[in-house]
Design a protein around this motif. Structure first.
Motif, short mmCIF file in Angstrom:
data_model
loop_
_atom_site.label_atom_id
_atom_site.label_comp_id
_atom_site.label_asym_id
_atom_site.label_seq_id
_atom_site.Cartn_x
_atom_site.Cartn_y
_atom_site.Cartn_z
N GLY A 222 -36.90 -8.11 6.84
CA GLY A 222 -36.14 -9.30 6.50
C GLY A 222 -34.93 -9.56 7.36
O GLY A 222 -34.23 -10.57 7.20
N VAL A 223 -34.64 -8.62 8.29
CA VAL A 223 -33.52 -8.83 9.22
C VAL A 223 -33.89 -9.96 10.17
O VAL A 223 -35.04 -10.07 10.61
CB VAL A 223 -33.22 -7.53 10.00
CG1 VAL A 223 -32.20 -7.76 11.11
CG2 VAL A 223 -32.76 -6.42 9.05
N VAL A 224 -32.91 -10.81 10.46
CA VAL A 224 -33.15 -11.92 11.40
C VAL A 224 -33.09 -11.35 12.82
O VAL A 224 -32.06 -10.80 13.21
CB VAL A 224 -32.09 -13.03 11.22
CG1 VAL A 224 -32.35 -14.17 12.19
CG2 VAL A 224 -32.05 -13.50 9.78
N VAL A 225 -34.17 -11.44 13.53
CA VAL A 225 -34.21 -10.89 14.90
C VAL A 225 -34.20 -12.06 15.89
O VAL A 225 -35.03 -12.97 15.79
CB VAL A 225 -35.46 -10.01 15.10
CG1 VAL A 225 -35.62 -9.64 16.57
CG2 VAL A 225 -35.35 -8.75 14.24
N ARG A 226 -33.23 -12.03 16.79
CA ARG A 226 -33.12 -13.09 17.80
C ARG A 226 -32.97 -12.47 19.19
O ARG A 226 -32.12 -11.59 19.37
CB ARG A 226 -31.91 -13.99 17.54
CG ARG A 226 -32.00 -14.78 16.24
CD ARG A 226 -30.73 -15.61 16.08
NE ARG A 226 -30.72 -16.35 14.82
CZ ARG A 226 -29.61 -16.85 14.26
NH1 ARG A 226 -28.44 -16.69 14.86
NH2 ARG A 226 -29.68 -17.50 13.13
N PRO A 227 -33.75 -12.95 20.16
CA PRO A 227 -33.58 -12.44 21.52
C PRO A 227 -32.24 -12.89 22.10
O PRO A 227 -31.83 -14.03 21.88
CB PRO A 227 -34.75 -13.06 22.29
CG PRO A 227 -35.19 -14.23 21.47
CD PRO A 227 -34.80 -13.98 20.06
N ALA A 228 -31.57 -11.99 22.78
CA ALA A 228 -30.30 -12.34 23.44
C ALA A 228 -30.15 -11.49 24.68
O ALA A 228 -30.25 -10.28 24.62
CB ALA A 228 -29.12 -12.10 22.49
N ASP A 229 -29.91 -12.18 25.79
CA ASP A 229 -29.71 -11.50 27.07
C ASP A 229 -28.32 -11.89 27.56
O ASP A 229 -28.01 -13.08 27.68
CB ASP A 229 -30.79 -11.97 28.06
CG ASP A 229 -30.70 -11.28 29.41
OD1 ASP A 229 -29.64 -10.69 29.73
OD2 ASP A 229 -31.70 -11.34 30.16
N TYR A 230 -27.47 -10.90 27.84
CA TYR A 230 -26.11 -11.21 28.30
C TYR A 230 -26.12 -12.07 29.56
O TYR A 230 -25.14 -12.75 29.86
CB TYR A 230 -25.34 -9.91 28.59
CG TYR A 230 -25.14 -9.00 27.39
CD1 TYR A 230 -24.63 -9.49 26.19
CD2 TYR A 230 -25.44 -7.64 27.46
CE1 TYR A 230 -24.43 -8.66 25.10
CE2 TYR A 230 -25.24 -6.79 26.37
CZ TYR A 230 -24.74 -7.31 25.20
OH TYR A 230 -24.55 -6.49 24.13
N LEU A 231 -27.22 -12.00 30.30
CA LEU A 231 -27.31 -12.76 31.55
C LEU A 231 -27.84 -14.17 31.34
O LEU A 231 -28.02 -14.92 32.29
CB LEU A 231 -28.21 -12.01 32.55
CG LEU A 231 -27.77 -10.58 32.88
CD1 LEU A 231 -28.76 -9.92 33.83
CD2 LEU A 231 -26.36 -10.57 33.45
#
Ligand SMILES: NC(=O)c1ccc[n+]([C@@H]2O[C@H](COP(=O)([O-])OP(=O)(O)OC[C@H]3O[C@@H](n4cnc5c(N)ncnc54)[C@H](OP(=O)(O)O)[C@@H]3O)[C@@H](O)[C@H]2O)c1
Length: 284
Positions: free
Chosen positions: A47-56
């Motif tokens: 149930g955790v919201v997973v979102r892709p995130a790239d510092y670049l």
């Protein structure tokens, strides 16, 4: 209130998410981010919201931080312009209207001369200047930096250049719990917590490794350039080897020594004994 964690695809970030869940934060109020989100599919299943995130990739950060109240910014594992990556995350947090940012820094960042500290010092300064409410979680060494080397210790002993310098070390799970406490409770704005647990020398590490393996493991203190050469011989690129060896220079000078009561005060218990982390490593 939504809490986002960067680096949740890595060791520390995942443990921070686990600590938030253990503290009763609803899974749907936690945003777990990183690049390799397939590694945290199990968190999404819970149930955790997973979102892709790239510092670049600023757009990915904007999407990941949308609606977030508190951001736990776990320092990047990519050492190429790490401070620039963190600055991009701070900028995105500001654009998203994040209420506060807790950043995992390095122990004694104000005075540290460690090569490793430069990025943290730059990030702390950038975060301060951003105007965002901040907390610095100045983590000491992970006990796992040593316990993960048990097979090497068994084969070659413990080698280093830290002399009889004492570092206050704690398990990643201890630092994760401290981050979860800061993210879920009030009164941490503008504070810098110097975090660490049990004080150990590398001779102590050798003794603990001996105890858990039942084999005599000795500590050999080496000149910095010899240690660097050994690390290069073991396959590390020269600049990386130099940074690792430099950390021992800092330990020798007491730069990773902190008062363990700070971490203890945050998590309400002493940090995990070093012996316990080694026992867990020896068990598998
Ligand atoms: N205190 C200590 O003893 C110690 C020791 C080692 C490291 N550290 C620092 O503490 C941090 C956390 O430790 P850890 O053990 O959890 O390290 P880790 O398992 O290597 O995790 C590093 C994280 O950085 C993320 N990352 C790397 N490049 C990224 C990018 N461009 N955009 C977004 N995320 C990126 C990785 O995400 P992906 O895998 O999804 O790319 C991963 O989640 C490390 O990154 C390092 O800065 C501290």
């Amino acid at each position: 209130m939504t809490i986002a964690v960067t680096g949740a695809t890595g060791h520390l970030g995942r443990l921070i998410v686990e600590s938030l869940l253990a503290r009763g934060v609803p899974a749907g109020d936690i945003v777990a981010t990183g690049r390799a989100t397939e590694r945290i599919a199990d968190l999404a299943d819970r149930g955790v919201v997973v979102r892709p995130a790239d510092y670049l990739d600023p757009e990915s950060l904007d999407a990941a931080f949308a609606g977030v109240g508190t951001l736990v910014l776990v320092s990047s594992g990519d050492f190429a312009d790490r401070a620039g990556q963190h600055a991009a995350a701070v900028d995105a947090a500001k654009r998203a209207g994040v209420g506060r940012v807790a950043y995992t820094s390095i122990a004694n960042a104000d005075t540290s001369t460690l090569l490793l500290a430069h990025d943290h010092q730059a990030t702390e300064a950038y975060l301060r200047a951003s105007g965002l409410p901040f907390t610095f979680l100045r983590n000491g060494w992970y006990t796992e930096n040593y316990s993960a080397q048990l097979p090497t210790y068994l084969a070659h002993g413990v080698a280093g250049s830290a002399g009889d310098g004492v570092a206050n070390i704690a398990a990643r799970a201890d630092y994760a719990e401290a981050a979860a406490v800061v993210a879920t409770t009030e009164g941490h704005e503008g504070k810098a917590y110097e975090l660490g647990g049990q004080g150990v020398t590398l001779a102590d590490i050798a003794a603990i490794a001996s105890e858990v393996t039942g084999q005599e493991i000795a500590y050999t203190d080496l000149p910095l350039e010899v240690l660097t050469g050994i690390l290069v011989g073991a396959g590390l690129p020269e600049p990386v080897a130099a940074v690792y060896a430099d950390a021992d220079r800092g330990i020798k000078a007491g730069e990773l020594a902190v008062d363990p009561s700070v971490l203890e005060g945050l998590i309400g218990r002493p940090a995990t004994p070093v012996l316990d982390t080694f026992k867990a490593a020896a068990a598998g």
